[in-house]
Design a protein around this motif. Structure first.
Motif, PDB file in Angstrom:
ATOM      1  N   VAL A  95       0.679  -1.126   0.056  1.00 51.18           N
ATOM      2  CA  VAL A  95      -0.136   0.053  -0.145  1.00 51.18           C
ATOM      3  C   VAL A  95       0.881   1.228   0.036  1.00 51.18           C
ATOM      4  CG1 VAL A  95      -1.729   1.317   1.179  1.00 51.18           C
ATOM      5  CG2 VAL A  95      -1.870  -1.370   1.165  1.00 51.18           C
ATOM      6  N   PHE A  96       0.342   2.427  -0.482  1.00 50.54           N
ATOM      7  CA  PHE A  96       1.139   3.636  -0.385  1.00 50.54           C
ATOM      8  C   PHE A  96       0.815   4.042   0.649  1.00 50.54           C
ATOM      9  CE2 PHE A  96       0.070   3.366  -5.461  1.00 50.54           C
ATOM     10  CZ  PHE A  96       1.281   2.770  -5.626  1.00 50.54           C
ATOM     11  N   PHE A  97       1.678   4.137   1.982  1.00 47.06           N
ATOM     12  CA  PHE A  97       1.160   4.358   3.024  1.00 47.06           C
ATOM     13  C   PHE A  97       1.325   6.040   3.238  1.00 47.06           C
ATOM     14  CE2 PHE A  97       1.916  -0.074   4.306  1.00 47.06           C
ATOM     15  CZ  PHE A  97       0.583  -0.358   5.084  1.00 47.06           C
ATOM     16  N   ASN A  98       1.896   6.496   2.380  1.00 45.15           N
ATOM     17  CA  ASN A  98       2.114   8.143   2.311  1.00 45.15           C
ATOM     18  C   ASN A  98       1.129   8.902   1.551  1.00 45.15           C
ATOM     19  OD1 ASN A  98       2.948   6.987  -0.263  1.00 45.15           O
ATOM     20  ND2 ASN A  98       4.568   8.618  -0.799  1.00 45.15           N
ATOM     21  N   MET A  99      -0.102   8.086   1.633  1.00 49.51           N
ATOM     22  CA  MET A  99      -1.335   8.886   0.708  1.00 49.51           C
ATOM     23  C   MET A  99      -2.555   8.352   1.809  1.00 49.51           C
ATOM     24  SD  MET A  99      -0.728   7.991  -3.094  1.00 49.51           S
ATOM     25  CE  MET A  99       0.766   7.820  -3.952  1.00 49.51           C
TER      26      MET A  99
ATOM     27  N   GLU B 218      -6.550   8.361  -2.535  1.00 46.14           N
ATOM     28  CA  GLU B 218      -5.449   8.487  -3.358  1.00 46.14           C
ATOM     29  C   GLU B 218      -4.742   7.255  -3.799  1.00 46.14           C
ATOM     30  OE1 GLU B 218      -3.561  12.744  -2.004  1.00 46.14           O
ATOM     31  OE2 GLU B 218      -3.301  11.351  -0.548  1.00 46.14           O
TER      32      GLU B 218
ATOM     33  N   MET C 129      -6.534   6.429  -6.748  1.00 43.78           N
ATOM     34  CA  MET C 129      -6.541   7.009  -7.973  1.00 43.78           C
ATOM     35  C   MET C 129      -5.244   6.830  -8.489  1.00 43.78           C
ATOM     36  SD  MET C 129      -7.969  10.612  -6.148  1.00 43.78           S
ATOM     37  CE  MET C 129      -7.785  11.721  -7.636  1.00 43.78           C
ATOM     38  N   VAL C 130      -4.219   6.155  -7.946  1.00 44.62           N
ATOM     39  CA  VAL C 130      -3.112   6.152  -8.540  1.00 44.62           C
ATOM     40  C   VAL C 130      -3.253   4.954  -9.495  1.00 44.62           C
ATOM     41  CG1 VAL C 130      -0.735   5.164  -8.420  1.00 44.62           C
ATOM     42  CG2 VAL C 130      -1.375   6.870  -6.569  1.00 44.62           C
ATOM     43  N   GLY C 131      -4.149   4.062  -9.206  1.00 42.92           N
ATOM     44  CA  GLY C 131      -4.334   3.040 -10.028  1.00 42.92           C
ATOM     45  C   GLY C 131      -4.947   3.233 -11.519  1.00 42.92           C
TER      46      GLY C 131
ATOM     47  N   HIS D 194      -4.049   5.841 -12.843  1.00 46.54           N
ATOM     48  CA  HIS D 194      -2.982   6.534 -13.652  1.00 46.54           C
ATOM     49  C   HIS D 194      -2.921   6.736 -14.970  1.00 46.54           C
ATOM     50  CE1 HIS D 194       0.798   8.826 -13.773  1.00 46.54           C
ATOM     51  NE2 HIS D 194       1.424   7.934 -14.592  1.00 46.54           N
TER      52      HIS D 194
ATOM     53  N   GLU E 176      -9.081  14.999 -13.006  1.00 42.48           N
ATOM     54  CA  GLU E 176      -8.939  14.827 -11.413  1.00 42.48           C
ATOM     55  C   GLU E 176      -9.858  14.468 -10.976  1.00 42.48           C
ATOM     56  OE1 GLU E 176      -5.863  13.769 -11.037  1.00 42.48           O
ATOM     57  OE2 GLU E 176      -5.679  14.732  -9.326  1.00 42.48           O
ATOM     58  N   ARG E 177     -11.176  15.268 -11.388  1.00 41.19           N
ATOM     59  CA  ARG E 177     -12.438  15.158 -10.698  1.00 41.19           C
ATOM     60  C   ARG E 177     -13.181  13.910 -11.226  1.00 41.19           C
ATOM     61  NH1 ARG E 177     -14.591  20.146 -12.905  1.00 41.19           N
ATOM     62  NH2 ARG E 177     -13.126  20.883 -11.729  1.00 41.19           N
TER      63      ARG E 177
ATOM     64  N   THR F 156     -11.319  11.046 -12.121  1.00 36.61           N
ATOM     65  CA  THR F 156     -10.805  10.179 -11.260  1.00 36.61           C
ATOM     66  C   THR F 156     -11.026   9.846 -10.052  1.00 36.61           C
ATOM     67  OG1 THR F 156      -8.923  10.603 -12.602  1.00 36.61           O
ATOM     68  CG2 THR F 156      -8.266   9.320 -10.686  1.00 36.61           C
ATOM     69  N   ARG F 157     -11.607  10.970  -9.198  1.00 34.17           N
ATOM     70  CA  ARG F 157     -11.720  11.095  -7.794  1.00 34.17           C
ATOM     71  C   ARG F 157     -13.129  10.423  -7.943  1.00 34.17           C
ATOM     72  NH1 ARG F 157     -10.015  13.900  -3.617  1.00 34.17           N
ATOM     73  NH2 ARG F 157      -8.485  15.077  -4.811  1.00 34.17           N
TER      74      ARG F 157
ATOM     75  N   ARG G 119      -7.590  -0.562  -5.864  1.00 34.91           N
ATOM     76  CA  ARG G 119      -6.509   0.073  -6.754  1.00 34.91           C
ATOM     77  C   ARG G 119      -6.234  -0.566  -7.790  1.00 34.91           C
ATOM     78  NH1 ARG G 119      -0.742   0.328  -3.427  1.00 34.91           N
ATOM     79  NH2 ARG G 119      -0.974  -1.728  -4.183  1.00 34.91           N
TER      80      ARG G 119
END
Lengths: 314, 256
Positions: free
Chosen positions: B89-93, B97, B100-102, B104, B125-126, B128-129, B164
């Motif tokens: 997991v991206f623990f810095n997000m 988010e 959302m990386v998925g 990309h 971005e909207r 993707t969110r 993700r």
């Protein structure tokens, strides 16, 4: 979403207000000097923080890129008749190409190895500037001509203040755009897990190279402006100490925080001026700050404060 | 219809053949499970299929295209994504988010428009969110949409990885032990989620040690042992195969 956008625009408005109000509080040439240097450092740190804080890659050699930008602005107009602005752009382009060329072998490395490789790169730049006496003037350094914009030489503290202020604002705006875009998210993903980033379709290596080049180019531009403003450059700009100062600014201000980069740069540009008596111990002071920050405020000043404020409000 | 064909896939690590001449084919929309004892080569096989490591020999044909040795991000573009056994997991997000990386590859991710914050990027971005929020609901994580990933419990993170991976809009999804460490209720939820993903037209490749889950969701099962294919067939067939029971489930399982 709208909340985030509000925060972003609020932050930019605050920065614009602070820059605009600056001259009300800056009394003399010395004050302006510190403010302009702080602004230039902040521009470098914003780029460096995208590399270190967001993408999770370390560089201990960014002073090398700064110095190459500075020497491009010193050498190209003087020896090759470039317009100063052309020299600045050429310097940025050359540094960008250099960063791109060395990114491939360097960014394959991780952790300590990446730190060592960038450190080595900075030292090589420093040695070349020192030894190519015929081109760089060697350890004595060289005089740099005026920066001319629209046929007018840029002179005086106020003019430089506005130029650097405007550039800092634009850099901040672009960095915030980038951070809040798919590119910024990809950088954070590379930091979080390279394996997962790749499996999600993020070209990990592409983004590492991109942010490395971007941060190098920002350092080069700031270096060029510094050279013109200072009127003189020496190989010291490429020194390891300078690279460490830049990293310390980023760490103190806060990893992955654009506002933190500015706060860190301002604080650590100001500090040596306040502690002029300790000049011989500057390296020790910076080292102590770096260690102290990592132990006491591991996320840096701005993110720590932001978290405290959020807690209060919640 | 064959969606994935693997032939003679081989990978050695310092003289040990972790995956040794493995052949199999996966039909579209199946849940295809790979089982075997620890060290049988399941994870290595997954890493080969998802492009994290390159094979020494053999071929991987994805929907008719030879994708052997392609790196992971290019396989993601071709509709293959995965989750990880030991969480990545991206623990810095935040959780959202992460998802959302998925997405990309489907975002406005060109450098200059992003740098200038153009309206096209904001629109992207909207979208993707919204898409990521839908996926959080899909996997049952709606209450964690605004949570920091680092603050989420283990079971939720397992599902977050699936959300993700789904955000890449995969045609085939590789799940590496999605039920490992889950409690019975969470495992039941995972069972339902895997079925739903398959019903929605995504081929699922599953590595799993929880045999209840495997028997429950699998259309087809491949048994690996010492890097080779030991047996292959429908769930009932495999369950009755004495060789499999011997090698994998142990002697006592036969008596039960």
């Amino acid at each position: 979403m709208s909340n985030q956008l509000l925060q972003r625009h609020g932050g930019l408005a605050l920065l614009a207000a602070i820059i605009a109000a600056g001259p009300l509080f800056l009394d003399n040439g010395f004050h302006y000097n510190v403010a302009i240097l702080a602004g230039l450092n902040a521009i470098v740190c914003i780029g460096l923080n995208l590399l270190i804080g967001h993408a999770g890659q370390i560089s201990l050699g960014h002073a090398g890129f700064f110095a190459l930008g500075a020497y491009a602005s010193a050498i190209l107009p003087e020896r090759f008749g470039f317009h100063p602005l052309g020299a600045l752009l050429t310097g940025a382009l050359l540094v960008g190409l250099l960063a791109f060329a060395i990114a491939r072998p360097i960014l394959r490395l991780r952790g300590h190895y990446l730190a060592m490789a960038t450190l080595g790169m900075g030292i090589i730049v420093s040695i070349v500037l020192d030894q190519k006496v015929d081109l760089t003037g060697g350890p004595d350094g060289m005089v740099v001509g005026d920066l001319t914009l629209f046929g007018q030489a840029l002179r005086g503290n106020l003019a430089w203040y506005w130029l650097v202020g405007a550039l800092l604002f634009v850099t901040t705006w672009m960095a915030l755009n980038l951070v809040h875009s798919p590119v910024g998210r990809a950088l954070k993903a590379v930091h979080g897990s390279e394996l997962a980033a790749a499996a999600m379709g993020v070209d990990v290596f592409h983004y590492k190279v991109l942010v490395f080049v971007l941060s190098a180019v920002l350092a080069a531009i700031a270096g060029s402006l510094f050279a013109h403003y200072n009127g003189f450059v020496t190989p010291d700009e490429a020194s390891f100490i300078h690279s460490i100062q830049l990293v310390t600014m980023v760490v103190l201000g806060g990893m992955a925080s654009i506002a933190g980069s500015i706060v860190g740069a301002v604080a650590l540009t100001l500090l040596p001026q306040l502690l002029a008596d300790f000049h011989d111990y500057e390296m020790i002071v910076f080292g102590a700050i770096l260690m102290g920050t990592m132990i006491l405020l591991p996320t840096g000043v701005v993110p720590t404060l932001a978290a405290r404020i959020r807690e209060r409000l919640a | 219809m064959t969606f994935l064909r693997v032939t003679g896939l081989t990978k050695s690590f310092g003289g040990v053949r972790a995956v040794d001449g493995v052949d199999f084919t996966v039909r579209a929309n199946d849940v295809f499970s790979i089982i075997g004892p620890n060290g049988a080569g399941k994870t290595t096989l997954f890493n080969l299929l998802s492009g994290l490591i390159a094979p020494d020999a053999g071929a991987v044909i994805l929907d008719g295209e030879d994708v052997t040795g392609l790196p992971a991000h290019q396989l993601a573009t071709r509709g293959l994504s995965r989750s990880f056994q030991n969480l990545q997991v991206f623990f810095n997000m935040t959780a959202l988010e992460n998802v959302m990386v998925g997405n990309h590859r489907h975002t406005a991710r060109r450098f200059l428009p992003c740098l200038l914050g153009l309206p096209s990027v904001r629109d992207s971005e909207r979208r993707t969110r919204v898409f990521a929020e839908e996926l959080m609901h899909y996997v049952g994580l709606e209450r964690y949409i605004h949570a920091q990933a680092a603050a989420m419990p283990y079971g939720a993170l397992k599902r977050l990885e699936i959300a993700r991976a789904l955000a890449t809009r995969p045609r085939i999804l590789l799940l590496d032990e999605p039920a490992a460490g889950l409690n019975p209720a969470e495992t039941a939820h995972m069972d339902a989620l895997i079925r739903r993903i398959a019903e929605d037209g995504i081929t699922v490749l599953l590595v799993e040690h929880d045999m209840h889950l495997v028997w429950s969701v699998s259309d087809h099962i491949l048994v690996l042992n010492h890097g080779r294919v030991l047996a292959e067939g429908g769930a009932r067939e495999i369950r009755a195969n004495p060789q499999v029971v011997e090698a994998y489930l142990g002697h006592r399982a036969r008596e039960r």
